[in-house]
Design an enzyme around this catalytic site. Structure first.
Site, mmCIF file in Angstrom:
data_model
loop_
_atom_site.group_PDB
_atom_site.id
_atom_site.type_symbol
_atom_site.label_atom_id
_atom_site.label_comp_id
_atom_site.label_asym_id
_atom_site.label_seq_id
_atom_site.Cartn_x
_atom_site.Cartn_y
_atom_site.Cartn_z
ATOM 1 C CE LYS A 238 -5.400 -7.657 -1.869
ATOM 2 N NZ LYS A 238 -5.816 -7.354 -0.546
ATOM 3 C CE LYS B 20 -13.137 -2.783 -0.204
ATOM 4 N NZ LYS B 20 -13.231 -2.415 1.203
ATOM 5 C CE LYS C 89 -4.447 -1.471 1.733
ATOM 6 N NZ LYS C 89 -5.496 -1.301 2.735
HETATM 7 P P1 TYM Z 1 -10.938 -5.007 3.631
HETATM 8 O O1 TYM Z 1 -12.117 -4.122 3.697
HETATM 9 O O2 TYM Z 1 -9.783 -4.589 2.812
HETATM 10 O O3 TYM Z 1 -11.386 -6.449 3.164
HETATM 11 C C1 TYM Z 1 -12.535 -7.065 3.718
HETATM 12 C C2 TYM Z 1 -12.423 -8.581 3.608
HETATM 13 O O4 TYM Z 1 -12.388 -8.995 2.240
HETATM 14 C C3 TYM Z 1 -11.316 -9.917 2.058
HETATM 15 N N1 TYM Z 1 -10.809 -9.814 0.685
HETATM 16 C C4 TYM Z 1 -10.706 -10.854 -0.162
HETATM 17 N N2 TYM Z 1 -11.011 -12.153 -0.024
HETATM 18 C C5 TYM Z 1 -10.803 -12.948 -1.110
HETATM 19 N N3 TYM Z 1 -10.293 -12.503 -2.287
HETATM 20 C C6 TYM Z 1 -9.979 -11.197 -2.466
HETATM 21 N N4 TYM Z 1 -9.502 -10.755 -3.628
HETATM 22 C C7 TYM Z 1 -10.184 -10.301 -1.370
HETATM 23 N N5 TYM Z 1 -9.986 -8.969 -1.190
HETATM 24 C C8 TYM Z 1 -10.381 -8.693 0.072
HETATM 25 C C9 TYM Z 1 -10.279 -9.493 3.091
HETATM 26 O O5 TYM Z 1 -9.370 -10.531 3.365
HETATM 27 C C10 TYM Z 1 -11.158 -9.150 4.264
HETATM 28 O O6 TYM Z 1 -11.496 -10.315 4.997
HETATM 29 N N6 TYM Z 1 -7.820 -5.671 7.363
HETATM 30 C C11 TYM Z 1 -9.207 -6.033 7.066
HETATM 31 C C12 TYM Z 1 -10.201 -5.228 7.873
HETATM 32 C C13 TYM Z 1 -10.125 -5.470 9.363
HETATM 33 C C14 TYM Z 1 -10.317 -6.694 10.043
HETATM 34 C C15 TYM Z 1 -10.177 -6.373 11.434
HETATM 35 C C16 TYM Z 1 -10.584 -7.995 9.637
HETATM 36 C C17 TYM Z 1 -9.871 -4.518 10.302
HETATM 37 N N7 TYM Z 1 -9.903 -5.074 11.566
HETATM 38 C C18 TYM Z 1 -10.304 -7.368 12.409
HETATM 39 C C19 TYM Z 1 -10.709 -8.974 10.620
HETATM 40 C C20 TYM Z 1 -10.559 -8.662 11.987
HETATM 41 C C21 TYM Z 1 -9.425 -5.892 5.561
HETATM 42 O O7 TYM Z 1 -8.661 -6.411 4.810
HETATM 43 O O8 TYM Z 1 -10.518 -5.192 5.149
#
Ligand code: TYM
Length: 343
Positions: free
Chosen positions: A205, A208, A121
Site C-alpha cells: 500500500k 507514509k 510496524k
Molecule cells: P493514518 O493516519 O495512518 O491513516 C489515515 C487514513 O488514511 C487511510 N489510508 C489509506 N487509504 C487508502 N490507501 C492507502 N494506501 C492508505 N493509507 C492510509 C487509512 O486507512 C486511514 O483511514 N488508525 C488510523 C487512525 C485512527 C482512526 C481512529 C481511524 C485512530 N483512531 C478511529 C478511524 C477511527 C490510521 O490508519 O491513521
C-alpha cells in the site's frame, strides 16, 4: 463472530481519525479525506487528529502541535466544514485515554496479537516496540466508542482494527449486561479509493513510512514532482488493456488506472475505454495532469490556512469543546456501569 442482538438504537454518528505523522499522501486523501467530505452531507461527523496515536512511535515534541494543525488544515482544505463537522485534536479530550484504559481490561492479548498492522510496524524488533504501539487499536476503539459512533470511514488497511472495535464493544455490552449500550460500528472501507498502492510496488500500500518518496504522491507535492513521480512509476511494456480482465496480474497498472478512476469519478471501464491500446507515454502524463488538477487547489488552500495558525487553533478548541460535550455523558454512564466509586 458474535451475534449483534439486541442492537444499539441510538443516533447514527460518523467518527474517523488521521495521525499527524509526516505528510499526507494520495492514499490518505482518496481513502479517507474524500470520504469524510462526502459523509458530512448526510451525517453528524467527528474528525479527529489522532496525536496520541502518533506518539506510539517517537515524535519531535517541537513539531507535534504544528503537525496537528497541518492535518486540521488538510481536513478543511479537502472540504470539511468546521461549522458542520467537528474537527479536534485527540489529546484535547481526556475521555479517549480513560476509555482506552477500561478497554485494555476488556480486550484480550490474543486479540491484539493477531493485528497485522502491529506486526508490520514492529517488524523484527518486537521487543523494542512501545507498549503503546501494541495497544494502538484499543485506543482506536476508545476514540470511536467514546462518541458511540456508528460509522467509520477508513481505508481498507483499517478493517481489522474496526473488527477489534466491534469485538470490544460487544464484549463490554455482554460482560456488563448492557445489551446495545455501545454500537458495533460499521467500517466504511470499500470503494475505489480504499486501497491505493505504492507507485513502486503494486503489492504494497502507499504509505507514509515507505523509505522511497517516489512510492507516493504527497498532498504537498508540486506539479513537477507529481509528473516526475508518475513518470517513474513502475509499469510494464504492454499497453492499457480494454477490459478489467486485462488488468489481472498487472498490479501496478491496475493501481494507476484505479487512481485515475478515483480522481476523475469515472468507472474503471470508462477509463479503460478512454485509454485502451495507449502506452504509458500517453497515460502517465494524462494521469499527472488530472492529479495536479485535483490536488493543487487542496494544497493551495492548505497553505493559506496554515498561514493563520491562530484561526486553526480557534477551530480545534471549539471542536474539542463540542467533542467533549458528546463524550462526557457517555463516560459518566461507562463509569457507572463498571461500578466505580462515586461520593
Ligand atoms: P493514518 O493516519 O495512518 O491513516 C489515515 C487514513 O488514511 C487511510 N489510508 C489509506 N487509504 C487508502 N490507501 C492507502 N494506501 C492508505 N493509507 C492510509 C487509512 O486507512 C486511514 O483511514 N488508525 C488510523 C487512525 C485512527 C482512526 C481512529 C481511524 C485512530 N483512531 C478511529 C478511524 C477511527 C490510521 O490508519 O491513521
Amino acid at each position: 463472530m458474535t451475534d449483534d442482538t439486541p442492537t444499539y438504537s441510538g443516533p447514527e454518528r460518523v467518527f474517523s481519525g488521521v495521525q499527524p505523522t509526516g505528510d499526507l499522501h494520495l492514499g490518505n486523501y482518496l481513502g479517507a479525506l474524500v470520504k469524510f467530505v462526502a459523509m458530512q452531507e448526510s451525517h453528524d461527523c467527528i474528525f479527529c487528529v489522532v496525536d496520541l496515536h502518533a506518539i506510539t512511535v517517537p515524535q519531535d515534541p517541537g513539531q507535534l502541535a504544528s503537525k496537528t494543525r497541518e492535518i486540521a488544515a488538510a481536513f478543511m482544505a479537502a472540504g470539511i466544514d468546521p461549522e458542520r463537522a467537528i474537527i479536534f485534536a485527540q489529546s484535547a479530550v481526556p475521555a479517549h485515554v480513560e476509555l482506552a484504559w477500561y478497554f485494555n481490561c476488556i480486550a484480550r492479548m490474543g486479540w491484539l496479537e493477531r493485528m497485522t498492522q502491529f506486526k508490520d510496524k514492529a517488524g523484527k524488533d518486537r521487543e523494542r516496540a512501545s507498549v503503546g504501539l501494541f495497544d494502538y487499536p484499543v485506543l482506536q476503539a476508545a476514540d470511536i466508542l467514546a462518541y458511540k459512533a456508528t460509522h467509520v470511514p477508513v481505508g481498507e488497511d483499517q478493517k481489522q482494527h474496526l473488527e477489534l472495535t466491534r469485538d470490544i464493544a460487544d464484549r463490554f455490552n455482554r460482560d456488563f449486561a448492557v445489551p446495545g449500550f455501545f454500537p458495533l460500528p460499521d467500517p466504511l472501507a470499500e470503494g475505489p479509493g480504499a486501497r491505493i498502492m505504492s507507485l513502486k510496488d503494486g503489492s504494497k500500500k502507499m504509505s507514509k513510512s515507505d523509505l522511497s518518496d517516489l512510492s507516493r504522491i504527497n498532498l504537498i507535492d508540486d506539479a513537477d514532482t507529481i509528473s516526475k513521480k508518475l513518470r517513474k512509476a513502475k509499469t510494464d511494456p504492454a499497453p492499457i488493456p480494454d477490459t478489467a480482465e486485462g488488468l489481472e496480474g498487472r498490479p501496478e497498472v491496475d493501481n494507476l488506472v484505479n487512481i485515475y478512476a478515483t480522481l476523475s469519478g469515472l468507472e474503471t471501464g470508462q477509463v479503460l475505454e478512454r485509454f485502451a491500446g495507449e502506452g504509458f507515454g500517453v497515460f502517465k502524463p494524462a494521469l499527472a495532469e488530472l492529479a495536479v488538477e485535483k490536488l493543487s487547489p487542496v494544497t493551495q488552500k492548505m497553505r493559506e490556512l496554515m498561514d493563520d495558525p491562530g484561526e486553526i487553533d480557534r477551530i480545534l478548541a471549539e471542536g474539542a469543546a463540542k467533542a467533549e460535550a458528546i463524550a462526557t455523558p457517555v463516560m459518566e454512564e461507562v463509569r457507572q456501569i463498571m461500578g466505580f466509586w462515586r461520593a
